[in-house]
Design a protein around this motif. Sequence first.
Motif, PDB file in Angstrom:
ATOM      1  N   VAL A 107      -4.936   9.786  -8.259  1.00  0.00           N
ATOM      2  CA  VAL A 107      -5.036   8.819  -9.236  1.00  0.00           C
ATOM      3  C   VAL A 107      -4.974   7.195  -8.397  1.00  0.00           C
ATOM      4  N   GLN A 108      -5.799   6.277  -8.732  1.00  0.00           N
ATOM      5  CA  GLN A 108      -5.401   4.988  -8.229  1.00  0.00           C
ATOM      6  C   GLN A 108      -4.567   4.089  -9.233  1.00  0.00           C
ATOM      7  N   TYR A 109      -4.411   3.446  -8.914  1.00  0.00           N
ATOM      8  CA  TYR A 109      -3.658   1.427  -9.257  1.00  0.00           C
ATOM      9  C   TYR A 109      -3.677   0.914  -8.217  1.00  0.00           C
ATOM     10  N   GLY A 110      -4.670   0.031  -8.285  1.00  0.00           N
ATOM     11  CA  GLY A 110      -4.596  -0.833  -7.619  1.00  0.00           C
ATOM     12  C   GLY A 110      -4.479  -0.811  -5.903  1.00  0.00           C
ATOM     13  N   PRO A 111      -2.960  -1.012  -4.812  1.00  0.00           N
ATOM     14  CA  PRO A 111      -2.792  -0.476  -4.176  1.00  0.00           C
ATOM     15  C   PRO A 111      -2.343   0.498  -3.244  1.00  0.00           C
ATOM     16  N   PHE A 112      -1.966   1.669  -4.179  1.00  0.00           N
ATOM     17  CA  PHE A 112      -1.614   3.073  -4.838  1.00  0.00           C
ATOM     18  C   PHE A 112      -2.749   3.880  -5.489  1.00  0.00           C
ATOM     19  N   VAL A 113      -2.592   4.803  -4.619  1.00  0.00           N
ATOM     20  CA  VAL A 113      -3.415   6.059  -4.314  1.00  0.00           C
ATOM     21  C   VAL A 113      -2.778   6.906  -3.835  1.00  0.00           C
ATOM     22  N   MET A 114      -2.262   7.668  -5.144  1.00  0.00           N
ATOM     23  CA  MET A 114      -1.568   9.216  -5.890  1.00  0.00           C
ATOM     24  C   MET A 114      -1.786  10.074  -6.016  1.00  0.00           C
ATOM     25  N   ASN A 115      -1.646  11.271  -6.698  1.00  0.00           N
ATOM     26  CA  ASN A 115      -2.178  12.123  -7.126  1.00  0.00           C
ATOM     27  C   ASN A 115      -1.681  12.732  -8.329  1.00  0.00           C
ATOM     28  N   SER A 116      -0.786  11.783  -9.049  1.00  0.00           N
ATOM     29  CA  SER A 116       0.034  11.859 -10.452  1.00  0.00           C
ATOM     30  C   SER A 116      -0.036  10.223 -11.051  1.00  0.00           C
TER      31      SER A 116
ATOM     32  N   MET B  92     -17.263 -13.932  10.376  1.00  0.00           N
ATOM     33  CA  MET B  92     -15.577 -13.080  10.429  1.00  0.00           C
ATOM     34  C   MET B  92     -16.628 -11.864   9.312  1.00  0.00           C
ATOM     35  N   GLU B  93     -16.682 -10.525  10.059  1.00  0.00           N
ATOM     36  CA  GLU B  93     -17.617 -10.203   9.544  1.00  0.00           C
ATOM     37  C   GLU B  93     -16.987  -8.762  10.175  1.00  0.00           C
ATOM     38  N   GLY B  94     -17.287  -7.403   9.443  1.00  0.00           N
ATOM     39  CA  GLY B  94     -16.851  -6.387   9.924  1.00  0.00           C
ATOM     40  C   GLY B  94     -16.586  -5.991   8.121  1.00  0.00           C
ATOM     41  N   PHE B  95     -15.322  -4.263   8.046  1.00  0.00           N
ATOM     42  CA  PHE B  95     -15.606  -3.386   6.989  1.00  0.00           C
ATOM     43  C   PHE B  95     -14.401  -3.375   7.130  1.00  0.00           C
ATOM     44  N   GLN B  96     -13.904  -2.999   5.602  1.00  0.00           N
ATOM     45  CA  GLN B  96     -12.877  -2.079   5.571  1.00  0.00           C
ATOM     46  C   GLN B  96     -12.863  -0.854   4.564  1.00  0.00           C
ATOM     47  N   LEU B  97     -12.312  -0.097   5.748  1.00  0.00           N
ATOM     48  CA  LEU B  97     -12.786   1.298   4.917  1.00  0.00           C
ATOM     49  C   LEU B  97     -11.023   1.896   4.552  1.00  0.00           C
ATOM     50  N   TRP B  98     -11.129   2.850   3.328  1.00  0.00           N
ATOM     51  CA  TRP B  98      -9.703   3.401   2.887  1.00  0.00           C
ATOM     52  C   TRP B  98      -9.834   5.103   2.929  1.00  0.00           C
ATOM     53  N   LEU B  99      -9.183   5.630   3.404  1.00  0.00           N
ATOM     54  CA  LEU B  99      -8.999   6.763   3.939  1.00  0.00           C
ATOM     55  C   LEU B  99      -7.978   7.819   3.326  1.00  0.00           C
ATOM     56  N   ASN B 100      -7.714   8.575   1.901  1.00  0.00           N
ATOM     57  CA  ASN B 100      -6.858   9.389   1.112  1.00  0.00           C
ATOM     58  C   ASN B 100      -6.320  10.228   2.477  1.00  0.00           C
ATOM     59  N   LEU B 101      -5.240  10.066   1.878  1.00  0.00           N
ATOM     60  CA  LEU B 101      -4.039  11.545   3.082  1.00  0.00           C
ATOM     61  C   LEU B 101      -4.151  12.563   1.866  1.00  0.00           C
ATOM     62  N   PRO B 102      -3.767  13.453   2.541  1.00  0.00           N
ATOM     63  CA  PRO B 102      -3.690  14.786   1.498  1.00  0.00           C
ATOM     64  C   PRO B 102      -2.074  14.275   0.892  1.00  0.00           C
ATOM     65  N   ALA B 103      -1.763  15.349  -0.143  1.00  0.00           N
ATOM     66  CA  ALA B 103      -1.112  14.890  -1.494  1.00  0.00           C
ATOM     67  C   ALA B 103       0.507  15.353  -0.400  1.00  0.00           C
ATOM     68  N   ARG B 104       0.168  16.377   0.872  1.00  0.00           N
ATOM     69  CA  ARG B 104       1.422  17.146   1.553  1.00  0.00           C
ATOM     70  C   ARG B 104       1.868  15.499   3.333  1.00  0.00           C
TER      71      ARG B 104
ATOM     72  N   HIS C 248       1.112  -1.412   0.027  1.00  0.00           N
ATOM     73  CA  HIS C 248       0.459   0.393  -0.238  1.00  0.00           C
ATOM     74  C   HIS C 248       0.777   1.441   0.068  1.00  0.00           C
ATOM     75  N   ARG C 249       0.791   2.582  -0.828  1.00  0.00           N
ATOM     76  CA  ARG C 249       0.697   3.710  -0.454  1.00  0.00           C
ATOM     77  C   ARG C 249      -0.020   4.825  -0.707  1.00  0.00           C
ATOM     78  N   GLY C 250       0.156   5.857   0.131  1.00  0.00           N
ATOM     79  CA  GLY C 250      -0.521   7.327  -0.199  1.00  0.00           C
ATOM     80  C   GLY C 250      -2.097   7.180   0.837  1.00  0.00           C
ATOM     81  N   PHE C 251      -2.432   6.107   1.152  1.00  0.00           N
ATOM     82  CA  PHE C 251      -3.763   6.644   1.701  1.00  0.00           C
ATOM     83  C   PHE C 251      -3.140   5.466   3.140  1.00  0.00           C
TER      84      PHE C 251
END
Length: 287
Positions: free
Chosen positions: A259-268, A120-132, A67-70
């Motif tokens: 900009v997301q590609y699979g497990p990476f979420v970036m800005n470009s 087995m029960e639950g949730f996974q949330l992805w929360l973005n990080l600001p560019a900085r 993972h990267r970026g979130f």
Amino acid sequence: MSPRHVTRSRKIESQHRGIATSDGAGVKLTRVLTQHYQRRLDPFLMLDVFASDDPDDYIAGFPDHPHRGFETVTYMLAGRMLHRDSAGHEGLLQSGDVQWMTAGRGLIHSEIPQQEAGVMEGFQLWLNLPARDKMIAPWYRDIAAAELPRFTTPAGVAVTVIAGESHGTVGAVTRDATQPLYLDIHLPAGSRFEQTLPPGHNAFVYVYRGSAAVDGEAVASRTMAILDNAPDSDGVCIEATEDSRLLLLAGRPLGEKIVQYGPFVMNSEQEIYQALADFRDGRLESV
């Protein structure tokens, strides 16, 4: 401390049932918040729901992946899941526990069920990080169920505050940039719950038991309701005619390119190419 009374509730903009899919080594789940809604529900990127008593649906878990970026927020309603990552963290998530992980500049981790039977029960949330903050050092915290802040209203509504603040109760985690609110709300039949929300924050409800109504509009079980952003609203009013359970999430949008590609979420796209190269060359968590 925010006021408890909502003078004008948000309404439901749209409702969605989610998409059945699988991830990891074949874990069956429902992707409720998909990429299609990332811009609309900024800063939230994804919400996955997993719920099964069939071990074949979950037993293989999620072997090593990057993972990267979130940030990821895993909330276990039932079951046991072991987390390990390349930053040296390890923890066992059990029923009612929360894991909050900031991937930042990158890590590789696994999530493997520690049970061969049962629910087995639950949730996974992805929360973005600001560019900085995309390339900050990874961070991780396990929060035991007993440590999660809770309160009960006079109407008997029981609320667990995972993030943010509700009715004077501050959640387990706060974030300045995205200001996430993450509530697990249990409503007895005939009860009502009000939560103030800043007008500019994006928000949604996910009902996972029973049914509820937002400003009078019904939301069935296993349904996400996106709330509108009416400038004259100051929160949301939720009612239940039967015993119901739901998640209420809200956050301040970042307004940045996603900009997301699979497990990476970036800005470009270039940052995605760099993440792929770093992962390929074994440099993901050491950049």
